[in-house]
Design a protein around this motif. Structure first.
Motif, PDB file in Angstrom:
ATOM      1  N   PRO A  20      37.564 -46.829 121.478  1.00 10.08           N
ATOM      2  CA  PRO A  20      36.118 -47.038 121.567  1.00 10.08           C
ATOM      3  C   PRO A  20      35.436 -47.040 120.202  1.00 10.08           C
ATOM      4  O   PRO A  20      34.258 -47.369 120.109  1.00 10.08           O
ATOM      5  CB  PRO A  20      35.645 -45.860 122.418  1.00 10.08           C
ATOM      6  CG  PRO A  20      36.697 -44.830 122.266  1.00 10.08           C
ATOM      7  CD  PRO A  20      37.985 -45.569 122.052  1.00 10.08           C
TER       8      PRO A  20
ATOM      9  N   PHE B 241      34.714 -50.866 122.232  1.00  6.88           N
ATOM     10  CA  PHE B 241      33.373 -50.563 122.735  1.00  6.88           C
ATOM     11  C   PHE B 241      32.992 -51.534 123.852  1.00  6.88           C
ATOM     12  O   PHE B 241      32.527 -51.135 124.919  1.00  6.88           O
ATOM     13  CB  PHE B 241      32.355 -50.643 121.586  1.00  6.88           C
ATOM     14  CG  PHE B 241      30.926 -50.610 122.045  1.00  6.88           C
ATOM     15  CD1 PHE B 241      30.345 -49.433 122.474  1.00  6.88           C
ATOM     16  CD2 PHE B 241      30.158 -51.772 122.048  1.00  6.88           C
ATOM     17  CE1 PHE B 241      29.019 -49.400 122.911  1.00  6.88           C
ATOM     18  CE2 PHE B 241      28.837 -51.754 122.478  1.00  6.88           C
ATOM     19  CZ  PHE B 241      28.266 -50.556 122.906  1.00  6.88           C
TER      20      PHE B 241
ATOM     21  N   ALA C  90      35.017 -51.059 127.080  1.00 13.09           N
ATOM     22  CA  ALA C  90      34.474 -49.936 127.863  1.00 13.09           C
ATOM     23  C   ALA C  90      33.194 -50.378 128.571  1.00 13.09           C
ATOM     24  O   ALA C  90      32.988 -50.058 129.747  1.00 13.09           O
ATOM     25  CB  ALA C  90      34.214 -48.736 126.961  1.00 13.09           C
TER      26      ALA C  90
ATOM     27  N   LEU D 142      29.353 -46.170 125.654  1.00 14.03           N
ATOM     28  CA  LEU D 142      29.823 -45.058 124.833  1.00 14.03           C
ATOM     29  C   LEU D 142      29.103 -45.010 123.498  1.00 14.03           C
ATOM     30  O   LEU D 142      28.761 -46.039 122.926  1.00 14.03           O
ATOM     31  CB  LEU D 142      31.325 -45.188 124.572  1.00 14.03           C
ATOM     32  CG  LEU D 142      32.232 -45.195 125.793  1.00 14.03           C
ATOM     33  CD1 LEU D 142      33.680 -45.438 125.379  1.00 14.03           C
ATOM     34  CD2 LEU D 142      32.098 -43.890 126.563  1.00 14.03           C
TER      35      LEU D 142
ATOM     36  N   ALA E  95      33.732 -39.884 121.123  1.00 14.90           N
ATOM     37  CA  ALA E  95      33.070 -40.895 121.962  1.00 14.90           C
ATOM     38  C   ALA E  95      32.691 -40.243 123.285  1.00 14.90           C
ATOM     39  O   ALA E  95      33.521 -39.601 123.924  1.00 14.90           O
ATOM     40  CB  ALA E  95      33.995 -42.080 122.194  1.00 14.90           C
TER      41      ALA E  95
END
Length: 154
Positions: free
Chosen positions: A22, A28, A31, A38, A66
């Motif tokens: 992440p 990123f 996710a 996050l 994160a």
């Protein structure tokens, strides 16, 4: 959305970074595509950084993890885009805003309301969707699976 709420610590060496970390842009957005927003939270000064990064821009610390973030916040500032990139010309004008999430993290994104209807302190909620054809035309190959994030009035 992921059920795991365990914070992910920041990698400390290049060998610890993976494409799904992440703390990388691909990680990123992966996710986010899974429903998880996050931020990196600095264990030294408490600043929330979106997208997560391996070092705090407030204090320079590397004691980060994160953590999931709320999808709600308030518009801090906004502007109207009248001259967009050529692939998005048919969408102009559109509104872009900086939103302060309920944790204090700030994220820039499109507002789903016209500029004339936007206000400072407007309460908004983050939504995501797959990119449209014109947005795919602007994306680099590795960005084609990244969701588009937008803010709508809450």
């Amino acid at each position: 959305m992921s059920d795991d709420t365990t914070p992910t610590p920041v990698p400390h060496s290049p060998d610890e970074y993976t494409a799904d970390s992440p703390f990388t842009l691909p990680g990123f957005f992966a996710a986010l595509a899974d429903g998880d927003l996050l931020a990196a939270v600095c264990g030294d000064c408490g600043v929330h950084l979106i997208p997560p990064r391996p070092a705090c821009y407030a204090c320079g610390g590397r004691n980060l993890r994160a953590e999931p973030q709320p999808r709600t916040g308030d518009v801090v500032t906004y502007t109207e885009v009248r001259t967009p990139p050529p692939a998005l010309a048919d969408r102009a004008p559109y509104t872009i805003a900086v939103v302060e999430l309920d944790t204090g993290a700030r994220l820039t994104g499109r507002l789903t309301v016209p500029y004339a209807d936007a206000t400072i302190d407007m309460r908004v909620r983050l939504t995501t969707r797959p990119p449209a054809d014109d947005e795919l035309a602007m994306a680099r190959q590795h960005e084609r699976d990244w969701p588009i994030h937008e803010f709508e009035p809450a």
